[in-house]
Design a protein around this motif. Structure first.
Motif, PDB file in Angstrom:
ATOM      1  N   LEU A 160     -10.507   9.363  -7.651  1.00  0.00           N
ATOM      2  CA  LEU A 160     -10.095   9.564  -9.042  1.00  0.00           C
ATOM      3  C   LEU A 160      -8.719   8.962  -9.316  1.00  0.00           C
ATOM      4  O   LEU A 160      -8.475   8.404 -10.398  1.00  0.00           O
ATOM      5  CB  LEU A 160     -10.074  11.064  -9.361  1.00  0.00           C
ATOM      6  N   ALA A 161      -7.828   9.058  -8.333  1.00  0.00           N
ATOM      7  CA  ALA A 161      -6.477   8.508  -8.519  1.00  0.00           C
ATOM      8  C   ALA A 161      -6.480   6.997  -8.659  1.00  0.00           C
ATOM      9  O   ALA A 161      -5.580   6.421  -9.293  1.00  0.00           O
ATOM     10  CB  ALA A 161      -5.587   8.924  -7.348  1.00  0.00           C
ATOM     11  N   GLY A 162      -7.486   6.338  -8.109  1.00  0.00           N
ATOM     12  CA  GLY A 162      -7.517   4.879  -8.157  1.00  0.00           C
ATOM     13  C   GLY A 162      -8.216   4.302  -9.363  1.00  0.00           C
ATOM     14  O   GLY A 162      -8.266   3.069  -9.511  1.00  0.00           O
ATOM     15  N   ILE A 163      -8.754   5.133 -10.257  1.00  0.00           N
ATOM     16  CA  ILE A 163      -9.516   4.621 -11.409  1.00  0.00           C
ATOM     17  C   ILE A 163      -8.730   3.617 -12.254  1.00  0.00           C
ATOM     18  O   ILE A 163      -9.269   2.584 -12.654  1.00  0.00           O
ATOM     19  CB  ILE A 163     -10.021   5.805 -12.273  1.00  0.00           C
ATOM     20  N   PRO A 164      -7.458   3.848 -12.535  1.00  0.00           N
ATOM     21  CA  PRO A 164      -6.746   2.850 -13.359  1.00  0.00           C
ATOM     22  C   PRO A 164      -6.457   1.535 -12.626  1.00  0.00           C
ATOM     23  O   PRO A 164      -6.027   0.565 -13.273  1.00  0.00           O
ATOM     24  CB  PRO A 164      -5.432   3.564 -13.711  1.00  0.00           C
ATOM     25  N   PHE A 165      -6.696   1.484 -11.322  1.00  0.00           N
ATOM     26  CA  PHE A 165      -6.240   0.326 -10.546  1.00  0.00           C
ATOM     27  C   PHE A 165      -7.376  -0.490  -9.924  1.00  0.00           C
ATOM     28  O   PHE A 165      -7.103  -1.511  -9.307  1.00  0.00           O
ATOM     29  CB  PHE A 165      -5.304   0.805  -9.421  1.00  0.00           C
ATOM     30  N   TYR A 166      -8.619  -0.060 -10.064  1.00  0.00           N
ATOM     31  CA  TYR A 166      -9.730  -0.832  -9.498  1.00  0.00           C
ATOM     32  C   TYR A 166      -9.929  -2.105 -10.311  1.00  0.00           C
ATOM     33  O   TYR A 166      -9.933  -2.081 -11.544  1.00  0.00           O
ATOM     34  CB  TYR A 166     -11.027  -0.016  -9.496  1.00  0.00           C
ATOM     35  N   GLN A 167     -10.106  -3.217  -9.607  1.00  0.00           N
ATOM     36  CA  GLN A 167     -10.279  -4.502 -10.264  1.00  0.00           C
ATOM     37  C   GLN A 167     -11.016  -5.467  -9.351  1.00  0.00           C
ATOM     38  O   GLN A 167     -11.221  -5.182  -8.169  1.00  0.00           O
ATOM     39  CB  GLN A 167      -8.905  -5.083 -10.624  1.00  0.00           C
ATOM     40  N   LEU A 175      -9.398  -2.276  -4.410  1.00  0.00           N
ATOM     41  CA  LEU A 175      -7.954  -2.484  -4.430  1.00  0.00           C
ATOM     42  C   LEU A 175      -7.606  -3.766  -3.678  1.00  0.00           C
ATOM     43  O   LEU A 175      -8.143  -4.014  -2.598  1.00  0.00           O
ATOM     44  CB  LEU A 175      -7.238  -1.292  -3.778  1.00  0.00           C
ATOM     45  N   PRO A 176      -6.708  -4.593  -4.209  1.00  0.00           N
ATOM     46  CA  PRO A 176      -6.312  -5.819  -3.493  1.00  0.00           C
ATOM     47  C   PRO A 176      -5.443  -5.496  -2.291  1.00  0.00           C
ATOM     48  O   PRO A 176      -4.930  -4.375  -2.159  1.00  0.00           O
ATOM     49  CB  PRO A 176      -5.533  -6.605  -4.553  1.00  0.00           C
ATOM     50  N   ASN A 177      -5.285  -6.489  -1.416  1.00  0.00           N
ATOM     51  CA  ASN A 177      -4.422  -6.241  -0.260  1.00  0.00           C
ATOM     52  C   ASN A 177      -2.951  -6.323  -0.665  1.00  0.00           C
ATOM     53  O   ASN A 177      -2.619  -6.693  -1.788  1.00  0.00           O
ATOM     54  CB  ASN A 177      -4.750  -7.181   0.903  1.00  0.00           C
ATOM     55  N   LEU A 178      -2.074  -5.977   0.263  1.00  0.00           N
ATOM     56  CA  LEU A 178      -0.661  -5.796  -0.072  1.00  0.00           C
ATOM     57  C   LEU A 178       0.027  -7.093  -0.473  1.00  0.00           C
ATOM     58  O   LEU A 178       1.016  -7.055  -1.222  1.00  0.00           O
ATOM     59  CB  LEU A 178       0.071  -5.174   1.130  1.00  0.00           C
ATOM     60  N   PHE A 179      -0.460  -8.234   0.013  1.00  0.00           N
ATOM     61  CA  PHE A 179       0.214  -9.499  -0.273  1.00  0.00           C
ATOM     62  C   PHE A 179      -0.274 -10.140  -1.575  1.00  0.00           C
ATOM     63  O   PHE A 179       0.265 -11.151  -1.996  1.00  0.00           O
ATOM     64  CB  PHE A 179       0.002 -10.477   0.889  1.00  0.00           C
ATOM     65  N   SER A 187      -0.203  -2.310  -8.104  1.00  0.00           N
ATOM     66  CA  SER A 187       1.010  -1.700  -7.566  1.00  0.00           C
ATOM     67  C   SER A 187       0.875  -1.576  -6.048  1.00  0.00           C
ATOM     68  O   SER A 187      -0.141  -1.078  -5.551  1.00  0.00           O
ATOM     69  CB  SER A 187       1.232  -0.323  -8.194  1.00  0.00           C
ATOM     70  N   GLU A 188       1.893  -2.016  -5.352  1.00  0.00           N
ATOM     71  CA  GLU A 188       1.867  -1.951  -3.892  1.00  0.00           C
ATOM     72  C   GLU A 188       1.849  -0.513  -3.399  1.00  0.00           C
ATOM     73  O   GLU A 188       1.166  -0.183  -2.425  1.00  0.00           O
ATOM     74  CB  GLU A 188       3.088  -2.683  -3.338  1.00  0.00           C
ATOM     75  N   SER A 189       2.570   0.369  -4.058  1.00  0.00           N
ATOM     76  CA  SER A 189       2.604   1.776  -3.641  1.00  0.00           C
ATOM     77  C   SER A 189       1.236   2.434  -3.807  1.00  0.00           C
ATOM     78  O   SER A 189       0.870   3.330  -3.028  1.00  0.00           O
ATOM     79  CB  SER A 189       3.654   2.535  -4.457  1.00  0.00           C
ATOM     80  N   VAL A 190       0.471   2.018  -4.806  1.00  0.00           N
ATOM     81  CA  VAL A 190      -0.863   2.575  -5.020  1.00  0.00           C
ATOM     82  C   VAL A 190      -1.780   2.205  -3.857  1.00  0.00           C
ATOM     83  O   VAL A 190      -2.518   3.048  -3.332  1.00  0.00           O
ATOM     84  CB  VAL A 190      -1.459   2.064  -6.351  1.00  0.00           C
ATOM     85  N   VAL A 191      -1.742   0.945  -3.442  1.00  0.00           N
ATOM     86  CA  VAL A 191      -2.573   0.493  -2.318  1.00  0.00           C
ATOM     87  C   VAL A 191      -2.166   1.229  -1.037  1.00  0.00           C
ATOM     88  O   VAL A 191      -3.027   1.650  -0.250  1.00  0.00           O
ATOM     89  CB  VAL A 191      -2.455  -1.028  -2.135  1.00  0.00           C
TER      90      VAL A 191
END
Length: 374
Positions: A160-167, A175-179, A187-191
């Protein structure tokens, strides 16, 4: 080799370009293949456990069933692969993603599949409490709500916390990787919070608990006796005592190792995927390319490996029975009566010999019967 360049290549199909399309198609094939395999294996495991009332009430089987159920949820969306990717349109000169709901749903359920990882922690904890801590089945039964409830709760919270960030990350929505997180607008902190930290914590917990189980089984003689382990000792050339693992100890140890091994085959490669640098990403000989292919193929396979480990004792038993029957049939072989000699004299001799053998056989049987009666 820059993150911006890699991002453009991953989304090249939206601008009518074919560059990098082969890699996207390859990753989609890998996801669909492994997702289908894992989906069928998890369904088999679910049906096998669910149809047995005793297994449904057993804590161990409930945890395995939870792993299979979590994998079924994520495997379905891995089979879809790039189908939920959003469509892009140009609005005021900018490329804007449309119809992102399907993409968000895929990211949500793939993230929810992290629950399988948490249930693996519960499974290892179950082994440690049962063997190393000496918990009784009734005590474990009372703590079942934590073994099953905590993984479900953590999985739902993270999903649920990742819903705004899935792409879209090229092949699936997650979620994309850190680089590449800044390039994709994340957001890097989200990943780190949603993916990297849970993976690292679970790997550390499972490793520590498995070492605790092995240390107990190997060293604690008194507790091994309570768990019906037999201690065997041998003397080496110097006359010193050295311990060797019993057959039961080996079975328990290797079963637990296989469960942990199924976890290590899948999740550490997923963790490594989040640290891939985009340099030489399009080079088929680079480590980043190979790790990405391995991650997209192994990620959905958690359910398959769990199913394989669960049925491992039955598979080994069936193989042992087959080998034993094969050796037995090879040693005895078909029996044929000796050829009867030709000629009247030889025939008479043959018939007389046969009668004497039958007579002695009857006498022998009568003697044995009398002995039994006495």
């Amino acid at each position: 080799g820059s993150p911006e360049c890699t991002a453009q290549r991953l989304h090249s199909q939206f601008c009518g370009c074919s560059y990098f399309e082969f890699d996207r198609n390859l990753w989609s094939i890998l996801c669909r293949t492994s997702g289908t395999i894992s989906l069928l294996a998890s369904l088999t495991l679910l049906v096998y456990i669910a149809r047995d009332p005793k297994k449904r009430l057993n804590t161990y089987h409930q945890i395995v069933l939870a792993v299979a159920s979590s994998d079924i949820v994520s495997s379905i969306w891995f089979v879809l692969a790039d189908i939920p990717l959003p469509e892009y349109a140009t609005v005021d000169g900018e490329l804007v993603a449309e119809n992102t709901g399907f993409c968000t749903a895929q990211g949500f359920f793939i993230q929810l599949g992290f629950s399988a990882m948490f249930f693996n922690v519960s499974l290892t904890l179950f082994y440690m409490l049962s063997i190393a801590q000496g918990w009784t089945p009734s005590r474990i039964q009372r703590g079942r709500k934590f073994l099953l409830g905590v993984p479900i709760g953590l999985g739902l919270v993270l999903a649920l916390a990742g819903i705004p960030f899935y792409q879209s990350i090229g092949t699936i929505c997650h979620l994309p990787n850190l680089f590449m997180v800044e390039t994709f607008g994340g957001s890097e902190s989200v990943v780190i919070f949603l993916a990297v930290v849970p993976l690292c914590v679970c790997i550390a917990l499972i490793t520590c608990m498995q070492m605790r189980v092995f240390w107990f089984v190997r060293q604690s003689e008194q507790k091994m006796l309570n768990w019906r382990f037999k201690q065997k000792s041998e003397r080496d050339e110097g006359g010193r005592q050295k311990l060797s693992m019993t057959s039961r100890e080996q079975k328990v140890f290797w079963q637990s190792v296989c469960y942990v091994g199924s976890f290590y085959i899948t999740w550490p490669i997923v963790l490594a995927h989040y640290f891939l640098k985009p340099s030489n990403y399009d080079d088929t000989a680079s480590a980043a390319y190979k790790v990405s292919n391995a991650a997209f193929f192994l990620w959905p396979l958690q359910g398959f490996f769990t199913c394989l480990v669960y049925f491992r004792p039955k598979i080994l038993k069936a193989m042992a029975c087959t080998i034993t029957k094969g050796k037995a049939s090879g040693q005895h072989g078909p029996k044929f009566p000796p050829a009867q000699p030709t000629g009247s004299t030889d025939s008479n001799y043959w018939n007389e010999s046969k009668e004497r053998k039958e007579e002695s056989h009857i006498v022998g049987n009568s003697t044995e019967s009398a002995a039994v009666k006495e």
